[in-house]
Design an enzyme around this catalytic site. Structure first.
Site, PDB file in Angstrom:
ATOM      1  N   ASP A 112       0.854  -1.188   0.000  1.00 23.36           N
ATOM      2  CA  ASP A 112       0.000   0.000   0.000  1.00 23.36           C
ATOM      3  C   ASP A 112       0.886   1.233   0.000  1.00 23.36           C
ATOM      4  OD1 ASP A 112      -2.490  -1.307   0.020  1.00 23.36           O
ATOM      5  OD2 ASP A 112      -2.450  -1.509   2.203  1.00 23.36           O
ATOM      6  N   ASP A 128      -7.023  -1.103  -4.543  1.00 19.19           N
ATOM      7  CA  ASP A 128      -8.056  -0.722  -3.576  1.00 19.19           C
ATOM      8  C   ASP A 128      -9.000   0.330  -4.162  1.00 19.19           C
ATOM      9  OD1 ASP A 128      -6.867  -2.408  -1.688  1.00 19.19           O
ATOM     10  OD2 ASP A 128      -5.673  -0.782  -0.821  1.00 19.19           O
TER      11      ASP A 128
END
Length: 151
Positions: A112, A128
């Site tokens: 991430d 995401d």
């Protein structure tokens, strides 16, 4: 059908290339401002879901991902070819699911990098975003379809 495959491939490829770039150019847990006090790049390794919920439960994520891919495939296959918006929504879901699944299979965690600084929001990635937009779009497509069939 080809357009949906190309769209999914572009999203997955973009997601994986950006993740590779982050791993190569940003130190783990380091933050680089993109827009000061708004958006930063922060490299983290997440072996859970948002906010590291269910961290370390890889088999759960494998199972959920395989089921999700089956459901997405079924919904796409059974959808009307004229429902282009709905099919694009499903394509976003597919791309987001595959982008994070590739990480989980290869790395055992998800890379991430996007951090919104002005709210307590989980650090996220391109996959995401595709998942989130895909879910919102599916709900919009369902609501629009319901409105049309009831008018």
């Amino acid at each position: 059908m080809l357009i949906y495959i190309v769209l999914a491939a572009v999203i997955v490829l973009g997601d994986q290339l950006l993740k590779s770039w982050i791993v190569a150019h940003v130190a783990f847990a380091a933050t680089q401002p993109v827009i000061p006090n708004v958006l930063s790049l922060t490299y983290v390794q997440n072996d859970g879901a948002a906010w590291s919920i269910l961290a370390g439960q890889q088999w759960f994520f494998y199972l959920v991902t395989i089921v999700a891919l089956g459901v997405i495939g079924y919904l796409f296959y059974t959808s009307d070819r004229t429902e282009k918006f709905y099919r694009i929504c499903l394509t976003l879901l597919l791309a987001g699911t595959l982008g994070n699944f590739i990480d989980r299979l290869h790395l055992k965690y998800v890379v991430d990098m996007f951090q919104i600084e002005f709210i307590n929001f989980p650090i996220f990635n391109v996959a995401d975003v595709a998942l989130t937009v895909g879910v919102i779009c599916v709900f919009i497509a369902i609501l629009l379809k319901e409105k049309v069939t009831h008018d």
